[in-house]
Structure formats: structure tokens, C-alpha cells
Write a protein that holds these residues in place. Structure first.
Motif, PDB file in Angstrom:
ATOM      1  N   HIS A  85       0.878  -1.166   0.000  1.00 36.52           N
ATOM      2  CA  HIS A  85       0.000   0.000   0.000  1.00 36.52           C
ATOM      3  C   HIS A  85       0.914   1.213   0.000  1.00 36.52           C
ATOM      4  O   HIS A  85       2.148   1.086   0.050  1.00 36.52           O
ATOM      5  N   SER A  87       1.466   5.664   0.963  1.00 36.32           N
ATOM      6  CA  SER A  87       1.049   6.960   1.497  1.00 36.32           C
ATOM      7  C   SER A  87       1.440   8.026   0.486  1.00 36.32           C
ATOM      8  O   SER A  87       2.452   7.914  -0.209  1.00 36.32           O
ATOM      9  N   SER A 146      -8.062   2.089  -3.302  1.00 40.19           N
ATOM     10  CA  SER A 146      -8.199   1.714  -1.896  1.00 40.19           C
ATOM     11  C   SER A 146      -6.867   1.313  -1.276  1.00 40.19           C
ATOM     12  O   SER A 146      -6.770   1.141  -0.055  1.00 40.19           O
ATOM     13  N   LEU A 147      -5.826   1.163  -2.094  1.00 41.66           N
ATOM     14  CA  LEU A 147      -4.487   0.836  -1.578  1.00 41.66           C
ATOM     15  C   LEU A 147      -3.725   2.086  -1.132  1.00 41.66           C
ATOM     16  O   LEU A 147      -2.567   1.984  -0.729  1.00 41.66           O
ATOM     17  N   SER A 149      -3.145   4.351   1.750  1.00 40.19           N
ATOM     18  CA  SER A 149      -3.400   4.203   3.182  1.00 40.19           C
ATOM     19  C   SER A 149      -3.444   5.535   3.919  1.00 40.19           C
ATOM     20  O   SER A 149      -4.059   5.638   4.990  1.00 40.19           O
ATOM     21  N   SER A 150      -2.805   6.565   3.386  1.00 37.44           N
ATOM     22  CA  SER A 150      -2.870   7.885   4.018  1.00 37.44           C
ATOM     23  C   SER A 150      -2.575   8.960   2.982  1.00 37.44           C
ATOM     24  O   SER A 150      -1.847   8.719   2.015  1.00 37.44           O
ATOM     25  N   THR A 197       2.177  -4.689   3.870  1.00 33.93           N
ATOM     26  CA  THR A 197       1.403  -5.255   4.972  1.00 33.93           C
ATOM     27  C   THR A 197       2.098  -6.494   5.536  1.00 33.93           C
ATOM     28  O   THR A 197       1.930  -6.834   6.703  1.00 33.93           O
TER      29      THR A 197
END
Length: 208
Positions: A85, A87, A146-147, A149-150, A197
Motif C-alpha cells: 500500500h 502513502s 483503496s491501496l 493508506s494515508s 502489509t
């Protein structure tokens, strides 16, 4: 892995894209060129090979073969397959008054356009029927948005308004023209950090 992307051009609110269905893909094409260069120059990526059947195949080709969709072969850097994922930190510069950027920019809907342009599209309506000769495979950041994360966003005033100024109008009108007629024009500096992850042999090249 950390890197930066650059974009300069129009960035419309997601709700306005029905007027220009190819807008997101125009932006996606700009990022495709940068991701293709990243895969070329980054040692972790350009040395990433799949040795199945005792034959070295560039990893991007294997990814492309697994992500055929809508008539294209996609190479997402971040995907469920690699347990990754990311940021994203966005610096957005645009013409406008100090203190009025958030109200004037419609940040959330513009970011939706940006994130759509960073992922594999979900609809054929966003795409030309066939990729251009240098777009097979087509490099993107995300398998799906959706991957992400921030997200963090900083907005500021774009001072290089002389590029928007018309030469056929009085000087007293040039600044207002630059700010009103080009309010959709942005400069984006996008900092991306890829995370895992869980650590696997398939993502060591991405998180190292």
C-alpha cells in the motif's frame, strides 16, 4: 521505496469529468511516462526478474500479463498481489488569493480525479479504444485507489502566472484573467512512499 511525481496542467473536479471523459486518462498518460522511467532507472525495479521455467523475464512484463484489462496491459506498482500500500503527500500550487485556496479549489473532488488517474481505470469510457505504441504496457501507481493508506495535502499560491497572461489585453486586466480563466490549472508535486502489509520475496524490491 520513495519517489516524487510531477504534474502541471488542468485538474478538474471529479464531478466535472463527464464534460471531458478523457481528462483522467490525459493525466494518467503523464504519470505513465514517469513510472516507465522509474522502472528503467531504479535498480531495484529494473533488476527485478521472474525466473520461472529457468527463463529471466522482467517483472513488469509478468505483472502486465497478469493485469490485462479493457484492452490494455497494466503495470501497477502497488497491488494486492505484492501486499503493498502507499502513502501520498501532495503539494498543490494554483493561481488564487492567499487564504482562499481551500474554498476555491474543491480539494476533495480534485483529489478524486487525481487518485483515479493514478490507478487502473474501472471503465472503458475513460479510455481510447487502443493504447498508443508507447503505452503497451501501461505503467500506473495503483491496482486500485483503496491501496492508498494515508494522504496529506498542502495548497499554496502558484506565482508563475505570467504563463497564463494574454498579450492582447491591457496590463490592468492580466492578473484577474490569469486567476479566473486558469483556476483549474495546477502544479502538483506528489511524494509517494510504498509500504508492505507483510514482507515477501515479491515485495522486497518495492520496500527496500
Amino acid at each position: 521505496m520513495r519517489f516524487r511525481l510531477f504534474y502541471e496542467g488542468e485538474l478538474h473536479s471529479s464531478g466535472n469529468n463527464s464534460k471531458r471523459p478523457g481528462h483522467k486518462h490525459d493525466i494518467r498518460r503523464e504519470f505513465h511516462k514517469q513510472f516507465r522511467e522509474l522502472w528503467r532507472v531504479d535498480g531495484n525495479l529494473n533488476e527485478w526478474m521472474d525466473y520461472a521455467a529457468h527463463k529471466a523475464v522482467p517483472e513488469f512484463q509478468r505483472i502486465a500479463d497478469r493485469h490485462g484489462k479493457l484492452g490494455y496491459h497494466w503495470v501497477p506498482l502497488v497491488s494486492d498481489e505484492t501486499f503493498t500500500h502507499c502513502s501520498i503527500d501532495v503539494l498543490m500550487l494554483r493561481p488564487g488569493k492567499v487564504g482562499g485556496l481551500i474554498l476555491d479549489t474543491d480539494i476533495d473532488n480534485r483529489l478524486k480525479t487525481l487518485f483515479d488517474a493514478l490507478q487502473i481505470p474501472t471503465s472503458q469510457s475513460q479510455l481510447p479504444e487502443t493504447p498508443a505504441s508507447d503505452e503497451d504496457p501501461f505503467f500506473v501507481l495503483l491496482e486500485k485507489d483503496s491501496l492508498i493508506s494515508s494522504v496529506s495535502v498542502t495548497t499554496d499560491r502558484l506565482l508563475a502566472t505570467e504563463r497564463f497572461i494574454r498579450k492582447d489585453v491591457p496590463d490592468s486586466l492580466t492578473l484577474s484573467l490569469a486567476q479566473s480563466a486558469n483556476r483549474d490549472h495546477v502544479v502538483l508535486i506528489i511524494s509517494v512512499a510504498i509500504h508492505a502489509t507483510k514482507t515477501t520475496l515479491d515485495n522486497l524490491h518495492l520496500i527496500g
